[in-house]
Design an enzyme around this catalytic site. Structure first.
Site, mmCIF file in Angstrom:
data_model
loop_
_atom_site.group_PDB
_atom_site.id
_atom_site.type_symbol
_atom_site.label_atom_id
_atom_site.label_comp_id
_atom_site.label_asym_id
_atom_site.label_seq_id
_atom_site.Cartn_x
_atom_site.Cartn_y
_atom_site.Cartn_z
ATOM 1 N N SER A 24 0.833 -1.188 0.000
ATOM 2 C CA SER A 24 0.000 0.000 0.000
ATOM 3 C C SER A 24 0.877 1.250 0.000
ATOM 4 O O SER A 24 1.994 1.227 -0.505
ATOM 5 C CB SER A 24 -0.940 -0.036 1.214
ATOM 6 O OG SER A 24 -1.888 0.996 1.133
ATOM 7 N N TYR A 50 -3.769 7.885 -8.032
ATOM 8 C CA TYR A 50 -2.942 6.901 -7.303
ATOM 9 C C TYR A 50 -3.296 6.910 -5.821
ATOM 10 O O TYR A 50 -3.419 5.856 -5.193
ATOM 11 C CB TYR A 50 -1.459 7.215 -7.506
ATOM 12 C CG TYR A 50 -0.529 6.213 -6.852
ATOM 13 C CD1 TYR A 50 -0.358 4.943 -7.387
ATOM 14 C CD2 TYR A 50 0.186 6.558 -5.705
ATOM 15 C CE1 TYR A 50 0.497 4.021 -6.790
ATOM 16 C CE2 TYR A 50 1.040 5.643 -5.101
ATOM 17 C CZ TYR A 50 1.197 4.382 -5.652
ATOM 18 O OH TYR A 50 2.041 3.470 -5.057
ATOM 19 N N LYS A 78 -4.826 3.670 -3.535
ATOM 20 C CA LYS A 78 -4.238 3.134 -2.313
ATOM 21 C C LYS A 78 -5.205 3.218 -1.131
ATOM 22 O O LYS A 78 -5.197 2.359 -0.253
ATOM 23 C CB LYS A 78 -2.926 3.858 -2.007
ATOM 24 C CG LYS A 78 -1.830 3.560 -3.032
ATOM 25 C CD LYS A 78 -1.566 2.065 -3.098
ATOM 26 C CE LYS A 78 -0.709 1.641 -4.258
ATOM 27 N NZ LYS A 78 -0.456 0.180 -4.285
#
Length: 359
Positions: A183, A216, A220
């Site tokens: 992560s 992005y 996550k």
């Protein structure tokens, strides 16, 4: 679009935590033995996955699967690993290169079926492969690529392999199977406005709603929310309540599921950026970033963490709290919505998936 869920990240606290970790949180060189274990590392021909794979081979794993998009690049990575680890001479047999393209659902499902058919046991799955696209790109399945790779098919592969990990625990009681999702700290840096849409994934798949600098981060955060709720439900809870954490010591048939933040590292993640942005990111990584090898240490720690790390977010080899709002009533509601809508997408790709893992 109404703002039912107004997420307010604590950017200042997140930045301070990030900088402290980068400068003062360097994890020690891993020494844990992985003897007798079979390990899969996705995205392992370059960057963090490659260096993590080198560590696992150095630490005596019995079988190492390099899961990569390009088999030729995977073979080159294998040769490099074998040359660098002097105390072993069995690399030709111990390391295998298998094709896996997470932008393709069929490739993802085929890989999972091969694992089930060809590997007598499975001890560790490190889901490291990921991308950071700064432009809109749609894959063959009709989905925006970052969400397809980082979220949907990463989670699809993880859930598809959970029964195999549990089966290995049953056959080898002394083993400690791990499913690790790589992560990021950047889950703290998004307001995730897309959660206010009736269908989160339809919104994320709308080019008009695409914000390149935030995609992005969102991917996550989706991982974090889904894994937390998955662990809670596998542990028998309806959802993670306010200020709650996943139940420590309770695992899915002995499988420890972790999320690992490697920090800002020298890696190949910037290759999707424009040339100018790559230069900016490169300068930042040079000033603040860790080496790829140091970042990869965190992946190794996640693969041997104890039950106290089940369902937890790990940084620098230790458990760390996720962004504060996730523990609130708001977080519980957002987490539940993300989980249920994500699972619906996964079920469409592999019918019966939820039932197979006991959800």
């Amino acid at each position: 679009m109404s703002q039912e869920y107004q997420i307010q990240p604590e950017f200042g606290a997140a930045l301070r935590r990030f900088l402290y970790s980068q400068f003062f949180g360097t994890p020690a060189h891993p020494t844990h033995s992985f003897a007798n274990q079979t390990i899969i590392v996705t995205g392992s021909n370059v960057g963090l996955g490659f260096e993590a794979a080198r560590h696992f081979y150095r630490l005596d794993c019995a079988k190492l699967i390099l899961a990569v998009r390009s088999v030729s690049k995977g073979e080159a990575a294998k040769e490099d690993i074998v040359r660098s680890v002097k105390h072993r001479t069995d690399g030709a047999d111990a390391i295998e290169v298998w094709p896996l393209d997470l932008s393709s659902t069929q490739s993802t499902l085929d890989f999972a079926e091969r694992v089930k058919a060809d590997l007598p046991r499975l001890d560790v799955v490190v889901e490291n492969a990921g991308i950071n696209n700064f432009s809109w790109s749609v894959v063959e399945d009709g989905w925006e690529q970052t969400i397809q790779v980082n979220v949907i098919n990463t989670l699809l592969l993880g859930l598809a392999l959970l029964p195999k990990l549990a089966q290995s625990k049953a056959r080898y009681p002394d083993s400690s199977p791990h499913l690790e999702i790589v992560s990021s700290e950047v889950h703290r840096f998004t307001q995730f406005k897309e959660v206010n849409a009736p269908d989160i994934y339809a919104r994320l798949n709308d080019e008009k709603a695409f914000v390149s600098s935030d995609r992005y981060n969102i991917s996550k955060l989706l991982e974090v929310l889904f894994v937390r709720e998955l662990v809670a439900r596998l542990n028998g809870a309806a959802a993670s309540g306010p200020d709650s954490k996943p139940a420590q010591g309770s695992t899915y048939s002995g499988v420890i599921i972790t999320m690992v933040n490697p920090g800002l590292c020298v890696s190949q993640l910037d290759r999707g950026m424009s040339y100018v942005m790559q230069i900016v990111a490169g300068v930042m990584r040079h000033i603040v970033g860790r080496s790829t090898e140091v970042g990869a240490r965190t992946l190794v720690y996640g693969a041997c963490a104890g039950p106290e790390s089940h369902g937890e977010f790990m940084s620098d080899g230790q458990n760390q709290e996720v962004e504060k709002w996730i523990y609130s009533d708001l977080g519980r509601e957002v987490q539940k919505k993300v989980f249920e809508q994500t699972l619906k997408v996964l079920e469409a790709r592999k019918p019966g998936l939820a039932k197979e893992i006991g959800l």
